[in-house]
Design an enzyme around this catalytic site. Structure first.
Site, mmCIF file in Angstrom:
data_model
loop_
_atom_site.group_PDB
_atom_site.id
_atom_site.type_symbol
_atom_site.label_atom_id
_atom_site.label_comp_id
_atom_site.label_asym_id
_atom_site.label_seq_id
_atom_site.Cartn_x
_atom_site.Cartn_y
_atom_site.Cartn_z
ATOM 1 N N HIS A 195 8.467 -27.362 1.299
ATOM 2 C CA HIS A 195 8.410 -28.440 0.293
ATOM 3 C C HIS A 195 7.588 -29.648 0.760
ATOM 4 C CE1 HIS A 195 11.424 -30.023 2.970
ATOM 5 N NE2 HIS A 195 11.304 -31.201 2.386
ATOM 6 N N VAL B 196 1.811 -27.303 -2.043
ATOM 7 C CA VAL B 196 2.312 -26.338 -3.029
ATOM 8 C C VAL B 196 3.820 -26.482 -3.206
ATOM 9 C CG1 VAL B 196 2.630 -23.868 -3.494
ATOM 10 C CG2 VAL B 196 0.439 -24.704 -2.608
ATOM 11 N N SER C 155 -2.547 -15.525 -1.707
ATOM 12 C CA SER C 155 -3.797 -16.273 -1.749
ATOM 13 C C SER C 155 -4.910 -15.348 -2.209
ATOM 14 C CB SER C 155 -4.119 -16.778 -0.349
ATOM 15 O OG SER C 155 -5.480 -17.099 -0.252
ATOM 16 N N SER C 156 -5.922 -15.927 -2.850
ATOM 17 C CA SER C 156 -7.028 -15.084 -3.326
ATOM 18 C C SER C 156 -7.829 -14.495 -2.163
ATOM 19 C CB SER C 156 -7.947 -15.885 -4.240
ATOM 20 O OG SER C 156 -8.521 -16.961 -3.533
ATOM 21 N N CYS C 157 -7.672 -15.039 -0.943
ATOM 22 C CA CYS C 157 -8.449 -14.502 0.181
ATOM 23 C C CYS C 157 -7.919 -13.164 0.660
ATOM 24 C CB CYS C 157 -8.533 -15.496 1.325
ATOM 25 S SG CYS C 157 -6.992 -15.681 2.202
ATOM 26 N N TYR D 256 -5.222 -14.876 8.317
ATOM 27 C CA TYR D 256 -4.339 -15.419 7.273
ATOM 28 C C TYR D 256 -4.112 -14.356 6.188
ATOM 29 C CZ TYR D 256 -2.846 -18.585 3.536
ATOM 30 O OH TYR D 256 -2.157 -19.207 2.543
ATOM 31 N N LYS E 170 -0.634 -12.569 4.788
ATOM 32 C CA LYS E 170 -0.231 -12.701 3.379
ATOM 33 C C LYS E 170 -0.079 -11.337 2.713
ATOM 34 C CE LYS E 170 0.469 -17.024 2.697
ATOM 35 N NZ LYS E 170 1.824 -17.449 2.299
ATOM 36 N N THR F 222 -5.732 -19.030 -6.659
ATOM 37 C CA THR F 222 -7.096 -19.303 -6.231
ATOM 38 C C THR F 222 -7.087 -20.570 -5.377
ATOM 39 O OG1 THR F 222 -9.342 -19.429 -7.060
ATOM 40 C CG2 THR F 222 -7.695 -20.724 -8.261
ATOM 41 N N LEU G 298 -6.578 -24.088 -4.298
ATOM 42 C CA LEU G 298 -5.746 -25.106 -4.945
ATOM 43 C C LEU G 298 -6.158 -26.500 -4.500
ATOM 44 C CD1 LEU G 298 -2.377 -23.306 -4.296
ATOM 45 C CD2 LEU G 298 -3.556 -23.494 -6.501
ATOM 46 N N HIS H 133 -9.553 -27.649 3.557
ATOM 47 C CA HIS H 133 -10.373 -26.858 2.637
ATOM 48 C C HIS H 133 -11.485 -27.738 2.079
ATOM 49 C CE1 HIS H 133 -6.932 -23.984 2.507
ATOM 50 N NE2 HIS H 133 -7.950 -23.168 2.552
ATOM 51 N N ARG I 214 -16.867 -20.939 -5.958
ATOM 52 C CA ARG I 214 -15.406 -20.999 -5.815
ATOM 53 C C ARG I 214 -14.797 -21.462 -7.126
ATOM 54 N NH1 ARG I 214 -16.691 -18.815 -1.897
ATOM 55 N NH2 ARG I 214 -16.103 -19.102 0.290
ATOM 56 N N ASP J 90 -20.722 -20.027 5.456
ATOM 57 C CA ASP J 90 -20.568 -20.056 3.998
ATOM 58 C C ASP J 90 -19.255 -19.412 3.554
ATOM 59 O OD1 ASP J 90 -22.653 -21.423 2.877
ATOM 60 O OD2 ASP J 90 -23.924 -19.657 2.566
#
Ligand code: GDP
Length: 329
Positions: free
Chosen positions: A25, A29, A122-124, A151, A155, A179, A181, A194, A224, A284
């Site tokens: 918390h 997120v 996560s999208s990664c 990571y 996940k 995606t 955030l 990020h 992105r 990149d």
């Protein structure tokens, strides 16, 4: 959808949320989930920070806490997170801590009788060269982006553990794949953050000091997608209300832009008018990351906060956080 195991329907669950433990918390997120849950009358939110003695990488401590609190619902928003630089240079930390958090919380939830659990992915986790936009079923179809592989593996393990609990034990444990955030309470560390918080911090400083030029990383060509964290929390609660949610579902805004376009928008939002210099010695990362959000759209949810509005609100929140000295590093 193939590979997702459970057909998603829009039927609502009748079970009340009850006591909800939001793990993580103090992060961007988790804090957004706590804010969003304040609008759910049947949710009694419980949080516990590291400072108050709960280290989520310590299995025995997690078990003691869950035995004591006995939540009905758990939201796993705790993770060691970071941008491309942090992930690429500290893979052992990212893999070990995120594996420990996922295992301790999901396994702890199962043993403590938590009936509903939402795990944050996560999208990664999708392959580096997955067809764009990336659909849920592209998971495990190709090699990962090396700069955030550690990571992503942790996940993927968490998501699969949640799915296995559902399959083997009939527990309603499921995941969301957000995606990139952004929003209040982000990490503005100069090297570890990020792209969006990193740019906000540097461009705001350049605007304040009247610097003639400011650096951005890479070529600016990668694309992105960005989602305001309040939209993510709203989507998470929406999914927690479904009787048969998908095992994992993408959450995004459905639109992407180049990093170059993003830097221009950040420059405008903070009032920076100097030159932007691209440091191409920096990586990149993945060429494009856009989620296919059609599954969630079909279920009846869509993002509401446009990037322009979210960005200007986030810049204002950043300035307040900076003035109050409460940056997350
Ligand atoms: P990624 O989405 O996992 O690649 O992680 P990031 O959000 O850290 O980086 C996204 C893209 O933005 C990459 O192409 C970076 O090189 C680029 N970028 C440009 N400027 C910055 C910056 O100041 N910080 C970060 N983290 N990335 C930046």
């Amino acid at each position: 959808m193939e590979g997702l195991g459970h057909p998603a329907t829009t039927a609502l669950s009748r079970a009340p949320m009850g006591r909800v433990f939001v793990a993580g918390h103090t992060g961007m997120v988790g804090a957004a989930f706590v804010r969003r849950l304040a609008r759910e009358p049947d949710a009694d939110v419980v949080v516990r920070s590291r400072r108050d003695g709960l280290d989520l990488t310590d299995r025995a401590a997690v078990d003691r806490f869950l035995a004591d609190v006995r939540p009905q619902t758990m939201i796993v928003a705790a993770a060691r997170v970071g941008g491309i630089q942090a992930n690429a240079t500290r893979p052992e930390e990212f893999l070990r801590e995120n594996l420990a958090i996922a295992l301790n919380l999901i396994e702890g939830a199962r043993r403590a009788g938590v009936s509903r659990l939402l795990f944050l992915g996560s999208s990664c986790i999708y392959p580096r060269l997955a067809p764009q936009p990336m659909a849920e079923d592209s998971l495990l179809t190709g090699p990962l982006e090396p700069t955030n592989e550690a990571y992503a593996i942790a996940k993927i393990a968490g998501l699969k553990l949640a799915q296995a609990c559902r399959r083997q034990h009939g527990l309603l444990y499921h995941s969301v794949m957000p995606t990139n955030l952004y929003g209040p309470g982000d990490n503005y560390h100069a090297e570890d953050s990020h792209v969006l918080p990193g740019l906000i911090r540097r461009f705001d400083e350049a605007a304040r000091t009247g610097a003639p030029e400011v650096g951005a990383w890479g070529t600016g060509a990668p694309r992105r997608e960005f989602l305001h964290v309040d939209d993510l929390a709203d989507a998470g609660i929406f999914l927690l209300r479904l009787a048969e949610p998908p095992d994992w579902v993408n959450v995004g805004s459905g639109v992407d832009l180049t990093i170059r376009e993003l830097t221009e928008r950040v420059a405008e939002a903070v009032g920076y008018r100097g030159r932007i210099v691209w440091d191409t010695a920096r990586p990149d990362g993945a060429p494009r990351k856009l989620l296919d959000v059609s599954l969630l759209t079909r279920l009846g949810w869509r993002a509401r906060i446009p990037l322009e509005q979210g960005l200007s609100e986030t810049v204002a929140a950043y300035r307040r956080e900076r003035a109050a000295g409460i940056w997350r590093h």
